[in-house]
Scaffold this active site. Structure first.
Site, PDB file in Angstrom:
ATOM      1  N   LYS A 129      36.350  35.310  33.748  1.00 17.73           N
ATOM      2  CA  LYS A 129      35.605  34.603  32.708  1.00 17.73           C
ATOM      3  C   LYS A 129      34.786  33.449  33.281  1.00 17.73           C
ATOM      4  O   LYS A 129      33.734  33.092  32.734  1.00 17.73           O
ATOM      5  CB  LYS A 129      36.569  34.091  31.636  1.00 17.73           C
ATOM      6  CG  LYS A 129      37.274  35.205  30.885  1.00 17.73           C
ATOM      7  CD  LYS A 129      38.355  34.673  29.948  1.00 17.73           C
ATOM      8  CE  LYS A 129      39.091  35.807  29.256  1.00 17.73           C
ATOM      9  NZ  LYS A 129      40.192  35.315  28.385  1.00 17.73           N
ATOM     10  N   VAL A 180      46.309  36.672  33.642  1.00 21.51           N
ATOM     11  CA  VAL A 180      47.655  37.207  33.474  1.00 21.51           C
ATOM     12  C   VAL A 180      48.046  38.183  34.584  1.00 21.51           C
ATOM     13  O   VAL A 180      49.184  38.655  34.619  1.00 21.51           O
ATOM     14  CB  VAL A 180      47.836  37.866  32.092  1.00 21.51           C
ATOM     15  CG1 VAL A 180      47.723  36.837  30.990  1.00 21.51           C
ATOM     16  CG2 VAL A 180      46.872  39.021  31.891  1.00 21.51           C
ATOM     17  N   TYR A 232      33.850  44.352  28.608  1.00 19.69           N
ATOM     18  CA  TYR A 232      34.868  43.312  28.747  1.00 19.69           C
ATOM     19  C   TYR A 232      36.107  43.838  29.469  1.00 19.69           C
ATOM     20  O   TYR A 232      36.640  43.177  30.373  1.00 19.69           O
ATOM     21  CB  TYR A 232      35.243  42.783  27.364  1.00 19.69           C
ATOM     22  CG  TYR A 232      36.272  41.689  27.377  1.00 19.69           C
ATOM     23  CD1 TYR A 232      35.958  40.410  27.851  1.00 19.69           C
ATOM     24  CD2 TYR A 232      37.558  41.921  26.915  1.00 19.69           C
ATOM     25  CE1 TYR A 232      36.909  39.402  27.856  1.00 19.69           C
ATOM     26  CE2 TYR A 232      38.506  40.914  26.910  1.00 19.69           C
ATOM     27  CZ  TYR A 232      38.180  39.664  27.384  1.00 19.69           C
ATOM     28  OH  TYR A 232      39.123  38.662  27.385  1.00 19.69           O
ATOM     29  N   SER A 268      41.611  37.282  33.423  1.00 22.27           N
ATOM     30  CA  SER A 268      40.792  36.215  32.826  1.00 22.27           C
ATOM     31  C   SER A 268      40.105  35.313  33.842  1.00 22.27           C
ATOM     32  O   SER A 268      39.245  34.515  33.463  1.00 22.27           O
ATOM     33  CB  SER A 268      41.646  35.360  31.888  1.00 22.27           C
ATOM     34  OG  SER A 268      41.955  36.070  30.712  1.00 22.27           O
ATOM     35  N   TYR A 312      44.674  28.468  29.366  1.00 21.32           N
ATOM     36  CA  TYR A 312      45.108  28.799  28.015  1.00 21.32           C
ATOM     37  C   TYR A 312      45.508  27.512  27.281  1.00 21.32           C
ATOM     38  O   TYR A 312      44.808  26.510  27.362  1.00 21.32           O
ATOM     39  CB  TYR A 312      46.240  29.840  28.059  1.00 21.32           C
ATOM     40  CG  TYR A 312      45.906  31.040  28.904  1.00 21.32           C
ATOM     41  CD1 TYR A 312      44.766  31.797  28.646  1.00 21.32           C
ATOM     42  CD2 TYR A 312      46.685  31.410  29.989  1.00 21.32           C
ATOM     43  CE1 TYR A 312      44.432  32.903  29.420  1.00 21.32           C
ATOM     44  CE2 TYR A 312      46.361  32.511  30.783  1.00 21.32           C
ATOM     45  CZ  TYR A 312      45.242  33.249  30.495  1.00 21.32           C
ATOM     46  OH  TYR A 312      44.909  34.324  31.269  1.00 21.32           O
TER      47      TYR A 312
END
Length: 312
Positions: free
Chosen positions: A75, A266, A197, A72, A248
């Site tokens: 992103k 992660v 993705y 992530s 998160y």
């Protein structure tokens, strides 16, 4: 022993070495992500940390040259690349508020008409990737090329084994994408979007690579070659969303402990930004229950405590 000093005379290497020594004595390192075999196999005791100054000087300790799965963290970069292309129109399709729910939650989408709460939960990242795919024709490839250029690592690349593993366990992401498509918030065919993705999230990079690649956010939108990717205002926007949404549903705790814009993955990595001063990346695969590196958060907390570098 006090290491804190003025920012004009701060030398990062002794700070990093002290942090590495402290982390080696810290119990409770969490557990690697177990739903992707390549991540589950990582040693939770691994630790690397790097700091990159605005001019590209990099300091590091431990496994700071060891490539790991960025997940992530990517992103942040797809958000910046799309924001540079379409500007404020992006915010009509994704929000800027903390979600308060797990990163792969479906709960809010229905009563918020298919508009994800922010770009860093999975639904929001899918929207950003979709929009970058529409504008570039290859969102994952554009991201990889950007990371290669900013890090100076020409062999930085996807891990297709990880991408395939994520695809095999990607039902929740597929559900998110189809649900948003039903509201008209996805442009591309869902299988195309998911392929982009999963490849995006599979990119492997080291702490040194990511500390350097994040530098444009510390330079207020200016890339390593001196060209401008984002306006100063847009760089501020990305940093702000990182601070409030980047870890998160533990963003408040991260802001409280670390006091910097940050984004976790992660795979165990976390990037962080000290605007106008430097960027950091820390990696340790052991995660807490919210998906953030236990040792990584602790190391960043010690960094801001020892140096006094914080946005607060």
């Amino acid at each position: 022993m006090a290491i804190m000093t003025t920012t004009s005379s701060l030398t990062f290497q002794p700070v990093l070495e002290r942090i590495a020594e402290e982390m080696a004595r810290t119990p409770g390192r969490g557990r690697p992500a177990d739903y992707i075999p390549a991540l589950a196999a990582r040693d939770a005791r691994s630790f690397g940390m790097a700091v990159a100054e605005l001019d590209g000087t990099v300091y590091g300790v431990g496994d700071w040259h060891e490539p790991f799965s960025t997940q992530s963290i990517t992103k942040v970069f797809t958000l910046a690349l799309d924001l540079a292309r379409e500007g404020d129109e992006l915010w009509e399709h994704v929000g800027r508020e903390p979600s308060g729910n797990p990163f792969n939650s479906l709960v809010q989408l229905e009563y918020e008409n298919g508009i994800p709460r922010n770009p860093f939960i999975n639904a929001g990242a899918l929207v950003v990737t979709d929009r970058l795919q529409t504008r570039s024709g290859d969102a994952a490839g554009e991201l990889r090329d950007f990371l290669r250029a900013e890090s100076g690592n020409a062999v930085l690349d996807f891990d297709l084994e990880v991408a395939a593993s994520e695809s095999a366990h990607g039902d929740r992401n597929a559900a998110l994408a189809h649900f948003m498509a039903s509201y008209g918030n996805i442009d591309n065919p869902v299988p195309t979007l998911l392929d982009q993705y999963f490849r995006q999230c599979s990119i492997t990079a080291s702490c040194a690579d990511l500390a350097l690649a994040t530098g444009f956010l510390a330079r207020h939108g200016v890339r390593a070659d001196g060209t401008r990717l984002l306006s100063r205002s847009q760089a501020k926007q990305v940093n702000a969303v990182m601070l409030t949404c980047g870890t998160y549903d533990a963003a408040g705790e991260f802001a409280y402990r670390v006091g910097l814009p940050g984004k976790s993955g992660v795979g165990g990595g976390i990037i962080a930004v000290v605007p106008g001063r430097c960027t950091l990346c820390v990696w340790s695969p052991g995660l807490d229950e919210r998906g953030n590196s236990v040792t990584g958060v602790a190391a960043l907390e010690r960094f801001t405590t020892l140096t006094g570098l914080s946005v607060f």
